[in-house]
Enzyme design. Structure first.
Site, PDB file in Angstrom:
ATOM      1  N   HIS A 128       0.867  -1.192   0.000  1.00  0.00           N
ATOM      2  CA  HIS A 128       0.000   0.000   0.000  1.00  0.00           C
ATOM      3  C   HIS A 128       0.892   1.227   0.000  1.00  0.00           C
ATOM      4  CE1 HIS A 128      -2.890   2.950   1.597  1.00  0.00           C
ATOM      5  NE2 HIS A 128      -3.862   2.103   1.288  1.00  0.00           N
ATOM      6  N   ASP A 205       2.616  -4.382   8.134  1.00  0.00           N
ATOM      7  CA  ASP A 205       1.379  -3.629   7.931  1.00  0.00           C
ATOM      8  C   ASP A 205       0.225  -4.612   8.102  1.00  0.00           C
ATOM      9  OD1 ASP A 205      -0.871  -2.377   6.972  1.00  0.00           O
ATOM     10  OD2 ASP A 205      -0.009  -1.805   5.046  1.00  0.00           O
ATOM     11  N   GLN A 208      -5.006  -5.291   6.906  1.00  0.00           N
ATOM     12  CA  GLN A 208      -5.936  -6.271   6.350  1.00  0.00           C
ATOM     13  C   GLN A 208      -5.931  -7.589   7.107  1.00  0.00           C
ATOM     14  OE1 GLN A 208      -8.086  -5.425   4.091  1.00  0.00           O
ATOM     15  NE2 GLN A 208      -7.206  -3.429   3.594  1.00  0.00           N
ATOM     16  N   LYS A 231     -10.921  -0.112   9.831  1.00  0.00           N
ATOM     17  CA  LYS A 231     -11.094  -1.363   9.091  1.00  0.00           C
ATOM     18  C   LYS A 231     -11.531  -2.506  10.000  1.00  0.00           C
ATOM     19  CE  LYS A 231      -7.506  -0.083   5.724  1.00  0.00           C
ATOM     20  NZ  LYS A 231      -8.348   0.234   4.565  1.00  0.00           N
ATOM     21  N   CYS A 374      -4.693   2.200  -3.914  1.00  0.00           N
ATOM     22  CA  CYS A 374      -3.453   2.684  -3.292  1.00  0.00           C
ATOM     23  C   CYS A 374      -2.307   1.705  -3.498  1.00  0.00           C
ATOM     24  CB  CYS A 374      -3.656   2.966  -1.801  1.00  0.00           C
ATOM     25  SG  CYS A 374      -4.825   4.298  -1.474  1.00  0.00           S
TER      26      CYS A 374
END
Length: 423
Positions: A128, A205, A208, A231, A374
Site C-alpha cells: 500500500h 502492515d 488487512q 477497518k 493505493c
C-alpha cells in the site's frame, strides 16, 4: 420433526449494524467495500456517544471526575488492544490517527535517526502507498537504498527472491501481512526469521489482517506492527502501533507538544515514559475508547469464528466469479474451503473500465471499490491501470454475494449491448 438450522454469523450480527438496513438507489444496500473501511456496530457508536454525553474531558491532565473517567476509559482501551494482539506490555501500544501515521512514526523516529547511506530497506511491489511513500522519503534523506520483492507466477510474495535479496546491508523489512489488492496472506513468520538472521528490523502492515484473524505479535516476532481502527469496526481517525518495548524506548519522540513531556524548560525538555512519549497533544479520546469497544465486539465474536465464516463466503464468491468468462481474477485462488487468502476478490472485466463497472453496480445498491486501491506500483506490475474489488466481512451473506453476481452479470450484458450498438 423439524431440525432448526444454526444461524450464520452474519444472521446473528446484522442487527448490530444499523447502516446496513437501508436502500441505495431504491435497492437494498449490499456493502462489499470492507477492505477500504468496515461498518460500525451499535456498541461502537454508543461508546462514542457515551463519552461525549457523559465523560467529555481531556485525559491525564485533570483531577476532576470527568477527566478521571475519560482517562480510565482511554487507557482501558489501550489494555484491550494490548490483549487483542497479545502484547507483553500495555506500553507497547501507541495510539495513532491511523496506520499511515504509525508507519510514519517508525520512519521518522527510527528510520531518520538510524539509517545511513548504503543501508537497504526491503519492501514488496504489493505494498500500500502508506508503506511505500514514507520509506521513499527516508531513503531520499538518509541515502538508504530501496529494494523490492516481486511476485510469483501465482501472484503471491516471492519468498525465494526475498531470500536472495536480504543480506548484511538490510536494515529494515517492511511488508504487509495481507495484500489489500491480491488478497494473498504473506509468510510473515518466515519473512521475519530471515530478516532477523541478518540483524534487520521488521515492520508488518496489519491493516488487512487485524480485522480478520487472531494475532499473537510476540509469537510472530515482528519489531513493529500497525493497524487502522476503521477497518476493524472502530471509527476513523484512530489506529495503533505495536512495537517491542526496548525498541520503542530507544526511539526519540516523533512529535513534540503537550502530553509527551516530563519537564519543559526554555532551552530543553525531557520526555514522558512510554507510551505517552509518542502521543503528543490531545489524542483522539473518543475514537480510542470506541476502538476498545470494537476490540471487545470482535473478541466476543471470536476471530477464529470470523475467519471460518469468511472462508465459507470466500469459497462461495470464487465459485461464482470463476464461472463468468469475461472476468479476470488477480491474486491466488483460495483453497477448496475458502482458506488461504483474504475474503476479497480483485478483478477486471474484458472491455469494461473498472470505474464504469462500479458506477453501474452502485445503481443496483452494490458498493464495491474501483481504481488502483493505493497500490499503483502493483497495478503496473500486473499490467492494468485499475481493477474492481469486492471485499467481504463477517456481516456479509451468501444472498448478498448472489445479488452481486447477478448485478455483475447484468452489467456485463449491458456493456455488451452498448458495444454491439456501436458496431
Amino acid at each position: 420433526m423439524t431440525v432448526a438450522q444454526e444461524l450464520t454469523l452474519a444472521a446473528k450480527v446484522r442487527a448490530d449494524f444499523p447502516i446496513l438496513h437501508q436502500e441505495v438507489n431504491g435497492q437494498p444496500l449490499v456493502y462489499l467495500d470492507n477492505a477500504a473501511t468496515s461498518q460500525k456496530p451499535t456498541a461502537v457508536l454508543e461508546a462514542l456517544q457515551h463519552y461525549y454525553q457523559h465523560d467529555n474531558a481531556n485525559v491525564h491532565r485533570g483531577v476532576h471526575n470527568l477527566s478521571a473517567r475519560a482517562t480510565d476509559a482511554y487507557e482501558g482501551a489501550r489494555d484491550k488492544v494490548a490483549a487483542f494482539v497479545k502484547a507483553t506490555s500495555r506500553n507497547e501500544i501507541i495510539f495513532t490517527r491511523n496506520a499511515s501515521e504509525a508507519i510514519n512514526l517508525v520512519a521518522y523516529a527510527w528510520g531518520m535517526t538510524t539509517l545511513k547511506p548504503g543501508d537497504e530497506i526491503v519492501l514488496s511491489v504489493m505494498e500500500h502507498h502508506s508503506n511505500l511513500v514514507p520509506w521513499q522519503l527516508v531513503a531520499q534523506r538518509t541515502g538508504a537504498v530501496l529494494k523490492f520483492v516481486g511476485l510469483t507466477a501465482a501472484q503471491t510474495f516471492d519468498l525465494d527472491q526475498y531470500r536472495a535479496l536480504v543480506n548484511a546491508k538490510t536494515r529494515l523489512v517492511a511488508v504487509n501481512h495481507v495484500s489489500n489488492t491480491l488478497g494473498c496472506i504473506n509468510p510473515v513468520a518466515e519473512i521475519i526469521e530471515i530478516a532477523h538472521h541478518y540483524g534487520a528490523k521488521v515492520l508488518i502492515d496489519g491493516c488487512q489482517s487485524a480485522p480478520h484473524m487472531a494475532l499473537d505479535l510476540p509469537a510472530m516476532g515482528c519489531d513493529w506492527f500497525v493497524a487502522s481502527g476503521h477497518k476493524m469496526c472502530a471509527p476513523t481517525g484512530i489506529g495503533f502501533l505495536y512495537g517491542k518495548l526496548e525498541l520503542l524506548e530507544s526511539m526519540p519522540p516523533f512529535m513534540g507538544g503537550g502530553e509527551m513531556i516530563a519537564d519543559v524548560f526554555l532551552d530543553h525538555s525531557t520526555y514522558a515514559e512510554l507510551p505517552h512519549k509518542f502521543e503528543a497533544g490531545t489524542p483522539a479520546i473518543a475514537e480510542a475508547i470506541a476502538l476498545g469497544a470494537a476490540v471487545d465486539y470482535l473478541s466476543a465474536l471470536g476471530l477464529d469464528n470470523i475467519a471460518a465464516y469468511e472462508h465459507e463466503l470466500t469459497a462461495y464468491l470464487y465459485q461464482q466469479m470463476q464461472a463468468i468468462p469475461e472476468v479476470t481474477l488477480y491474486g491466488p485462488l483460495p483453497q477448496a474451503d475458502g482458506s488461504g487468502r483474504a475474503a476479497l476478490v480483485t478483478f477486471t472485466v474484458a472491455g469494461v473500465h473498472a470505474q464504469d463497472l462500479s458506477t453501474l453496480l452502485d445503481q443496483s445498491g452494490l458498493a464495491i471499490r474501483s481504481g488502483h486501491h493505493c497500490t499503483q506500483p502493483l497495478h503496473r506490475s500486473l499490467g492494468v491501470d485499475s481493477t474492481a474489488r469486492a471485499s467481504l466481512y463477517f456481516y456479509n451473506t451468501k444472498a448478498e454475494i448472489d445479488s452481486f453476481i447477478a448485478a455483475l452479470k447484468d452489467t456485463i450484458e449491458f456493456f455488451k449491448g452498448v458495444f454491439d450498438d456501436d458496431d
